[in-house]
Design an enzyme around this catalytic site. Structure first.
Site, mmCIF file in Angstrom:
data_model
loop_
_atom_site.group_PDB
_atom_site.id
_atom_site.type_symbol
_atom_site.label_atom_id
_atom_site.label_comp_id
_atom_site.label_asym_id
_atom_site.label_seq_id
_atom_site.Cartn_x
_atom_site.Cartn_y
_atom_site.Cartn_z
ATOM 1 C CE LYS A 1 10.685 3.945 20.141
ATOM 2 N NZ LYS A 1 11.514 5.076 20.648
ATOM 3 N N GLY A 2 6.997 1.736 15.759
ATOM 4 C CA GLY A 2 6.889 1.389 14.349
ATOM 5 C C GLY A 2 8.218 1.425 13.623
ATOM 6 N N GLY B 1 0.823 -1.209 0.000
ATOM 7 C CA GLY B 1 0.000 0.000 0.000
ATOM 8 C C GLY B 1 0.849 1.248 0.000
ATOM 9 C CD GLU C 1 5.063 5.539 7.315
ATOM 10 O OE1 GLU C 1 4.674 6.383 6.501
ATOM 11 O OE2 GLU C 1 4.520 5.356 8.418
ATOM 12 C CB THR D 1 8.609 -9.093 9.918
ATOM 13 O OG1 THR D 1 8.531 -8.879 11.334
ATOM 14 C CG2 THR D 1 8.121 -10.500 9.596
ATOM 15 N N PRO E 1 12.521 -9.820 14.511
ATOM 16 C CG PRO E 1 14.355 -10.488 15.778
ATOM 17 C CD PRO E 1 12.900 -10.771 15.569
ATOM 18 N N GLY F 1 1.549 -6.942 3.743
ATOM 19 C CA GLY F 1 2.820 -7.557 3.403
ATOM 20 C C GLY F 1 3.874 -7.344 4.460
ATOM 21 N N GLY G 1 0.550 0.437 12.970
ATOM 22 C CA GLY G 1 -0.236 -0.792 12.963
ATOM 23 C C GLY G 1 0.268 -1.872 13.891
#
Length: 742
Positions: free
Chosen positions: A697-698, A235, A701, A630, A628, A463, A505
């Protein structure tokens, strides 16, 4: 289980072709196919549209235009987030941008629909369009807020005085082009009518947003809309909201009372899906001879659609990155008759850090200082604009560890001083920072009498590995093997989340799963502790351990399935929640970010200016890592995108028509394997207890943030040529190459 490099639990389904994507569902039988006709002007009005030939073409069941499209809801600006609003199409003869839908042709096969679409005859009255950003940049205005509700401008101290009195100054302008998310799966959907209900199989990152937007557009009871999105083929922001293909398929399916599939072609994506805005950025740095910043300013002007405002938060990261007593940031918008801007991976941070980190490298060069040392000297102790402490900041650790692993001490001190045959060799680095966000999410976890668990949420897997990490969190929370946990995602009937976007997410959904499992453990221990048949009765259950499908206290043990079967023969469930960050005091009292440092080596051909990335390393601090394998995959993907933004990606607008002339993957360049030979990502151990209970945390990005600047800085180090108009292409480097023999 949390923190293990578990293989993707959905991997076997995907490699076997058994994971259905939006366009691949066949439960409803043979569908009809829709094909969208786009406008061939950039601004104006339809004066005549003749659909007769198309309507009589073989297999055609409907041609929908603004003449016969059903009435639709309007975009309600009171709904705070764009992606939940109505997205009406074919509502008038007015054309707002090139490629805007003017008709939908529905036929029995895709080929029939596409062929008949060419028979729709449209005449236009062209209007004066605004397509050239540079020509209208001076007409920019001040938006009320920028993306994510952040303030448009900020000011601390007295920037003008601080900058004007600085011993060393950098004052440069940087430009970045339009860029697009290009997921492998195009925007697509299948809409199936069942009485008054619509089941929508759609490629969507946020199920709740798709659900609300479709209901608001069609003006029907939301309970009549059922979203199904178990697998999404990427996405990167392009599927946070729904687009024309979904609304048109829904309108056609209702009108024909038959299933309808619509997918955008790759070329249509460039005209019907929003993009990263083009930007003109002015960065000013004022420092002492010791390298300490006295003043920093970041002013950004970008394009926006006049009807649907979007202000990317391009200067926002500068507010937290480096210490300086005098500071300014600003955002301005220039209206153009182009598709609206939308979130593209790392919105704001990606183009903003490309400019700021390039400027920092220039400052280091003018000071004769190592770029790593310059950044370390400007490390803040508290957030320099908010004045609050950082929750968990290890940026300096990332830079030092990265420098050690990369061999930064071998960096050429003088630009254009190292050759290997025809190749000029250079090193570059850049810092990375990205804000961590928290959004409301609910998850339901249910344990059956056989001791297996089901996790349910409308969260999506684009994904990134959602199925896998939620399996790990639930397995650890209930003491079950991973193969006894099943994850159900991507349906609107499931508990609501904010889906996959903004790098929130994984942390949001995992935290909610953790809390649901904690509630289940309490229920099960209460049941066992009060049961005379349980070997756990009378023991101190505060020391209970859930492991291998059993509950153990000291030497006593009982199978989890036995407790459930005896007390909850129909199963037992609990819900866990993650609240909105605005309601969490940690997000007010602390500055919560993720961090990293990028290092790149490039070779530049001394004759042709061909640039080759040789190797790239990123070292990151993201709190606790859930998986780790992913996480590394996500970070490497972001780094590659950053290199692409520096060297290749550029969507070019025809200033006469407003059409993107680079509207396929033959002309809109993205990296191939030969472009990215050696990339590695390393994540430091960590735990941020202010972010959430899991300390995670994310990461999705962060990898792109600053990555392009590291490559750009390496090009300068190799050649002595500083390019500020991105991407860095041959014609921008070639004139400045040093003569042969030097």
């Amino acid at each position: 289980m949390i923190g293990q490099a578990l293989n993707r639990v959905d991997g076997p389904l995907k490699v076997a072709g058994l994971a259905p994507y939006a366009y691949e569902h066949w439960e409803a039988g043979q569908p009809l196919y829709g094909f969208i006709v786009g406008a061939t002007i950039g601004k104006g009005r339809i004066t005549r549209i003749d659909t007769e030939d198309a309507e009589h073409a073989p297999g055609v069941r409907m041609v929908m235009t603004h003449h016969n499209a059903p009435a639709q809801g309007i975009r309600d600006e009171s709904i705070p987030f764009e992606y939940w609003r109505a997205q009406p199409v074919l509502t008038s003869p007015d054309i707002h941008h090139y490629g805007e839908p003017v008709a939908l042709v529905v036929a029995e096969t895709f080929e029939q629909a596409r062929g008949a679409a060419n028979l729709v005859d449209v005449e236009y009255a062209r209007g004066p369009g605004r397509f050239d950003f540079a020509a209208f940049e001076d007409e920019a205005y001040v938006p009320k807020v920028v993306n994510a509700g952040l303030p448009t401008d900020t000011a601390v101290g007295d920037f003008d005085t601080g900058f004007n009195t600085a011993a060393v100054k950098v004052d440069e302008r940087y430009t970045t082009p339009y860029e697009f998310s290009m997921p492998m799966e195009p925007n697509a959907c299948l809409v199936v009518p069942r009485g008054e209900d619509l089941t929508v199989y759609v490629s969507s990152q946020i199920v709740d947003a798709a659900h609300a937007s479709i209901a608001n557009t069609l003006r029907i009871d939301p309970a009549r809309i059922h979203i199904i999105a178990p697998y999404v083929g990427g996405g990167f922001g392009s599927k946070l909201g729904i687009h024309a293909e979904t609304i048109l398929a829904a309108l056609a399916a209702r009108a024909l009372s038959q299933p309808v599939k619509v997918a955008l072609t790759r070329q249509q994506i460039f005209q019907m899906v929003g993009m990263r805005t083009t930007s003109s950025q002015r960065v000013r740095l004022g420092a002492g001879r010791d390298g300490r910043l006295a003043a920093i300013a970041h002013d950004v002007t970008m394009h926006t659609n006049p009807d649907m405002e979007y202000a990317e938060q391009t200067a926002a990261t500068t507010r937290s990155l480096y210490a300086a007593p005098h500071r300014l940031t600003s955002h301005r918008l220039t209206p153009l008759d182009l598709p609206r801007g939308e979130d593209v991976r790392a919105p704001g941070e990606a183009p903003g850090m490309l400019a700021v980190e390039s400027a920092m490298d220039q400052l280091a060069d003018e000071l004769g200082m190592d770029p790593v040392e310059l950044r370390i000297r400007n490390e803040p102790t508290v957030d320099p604009e908010r004045g609050v402490p950082y929750s968990d900041r290890h940026l300096v650790d990332c830079m030092r560890e990265g420098a050690r692993r990369f061999g930064w001490e071998r960096r050429p001190a003088t630009p254009a001083s190292v050759r290997e045959g025809q190749w000029l060799v250079g090193y570059g680095m850049a810092a990375a920072i990205r804000g961590h966000f928290q959004a409301p999410t609910t998850v339901r976890v249910r344990v059956a009498a056989d001791g297996t668990a089901v996790v349910q949420t409308d969260m999506t897997d684009i994904g990134t590995g959602t199925y896998t990490i939620l399996t790990q969190v639930a397995a650890e929370g209930l003491g079950l093997p991973p193969d006894r946990v099943r994850i159900e995602l991507g349906r609107s009937e499931l508990p609501v989340s904010w889906g996959s976007g903004g790098s929130w997410g994984a942390a949001n959904s995992s935290t909610a799963v953790h809390r649901a499992c904690a509630s289940l453990r309490e229920k099960l221990l209460d049941a066992a502790g009060s049961d005379t048949r349980s070997p756990l009765r009378g023991l101190d259950l505060a020391d209970a351990v859930f492991s291998d499908g059993n509950v153990r206290v000291d030497g006593a043990s009982e199978a989890l399935s036995e407790i459930v079967e005896r007390h909850y023969p129909d199963g037992v469930e609990a819900e866990g929640e993650t609240r909105f960050m605005g309601d969490d005091p940690n997000y007010t009292d602390y500055s919560i970010h993720t961090y990293g440092a990028h290092f790149a080596e490039v070779g530049v051909d001394a004759d042709t200016a061909e640039i080759r990335l040789r190797r790239m390393l990123g070292v990151f601090s993201v709190g606790r890592v859930l998986n780790p394998k992913t996480a590394r995959s996500q970070l490497i993907g972001g780094m590659i995108w950053g290199a692409s933004a520096a060297l290749e990606e550029e969507a070019v607008v025809d200033p006469r028509s407003g059409a993107f002339v680079t509207r396929d993957l033959a002309h809109y360049l993205v990296p191939v394997h030969a472009d990215i030979p050696d990339v590695d990502a390393v994540v430091l151990d960590g735990y941020d207890d202010k972010a959430n209970i899991l300390g995670a945390k994310g990461v999705g990005e962060l990898g792109i943030c600053g990555a392009g600047a590291a490559v750009a800085n390496a090009v300068f180090n190799a050649t002595g040529v500083r390019v500020r108009d991105f991407p860095i292409t041959l014609e921008k480097v070639l004139p400045g190459l040093p003569p042969m023999g030097i």
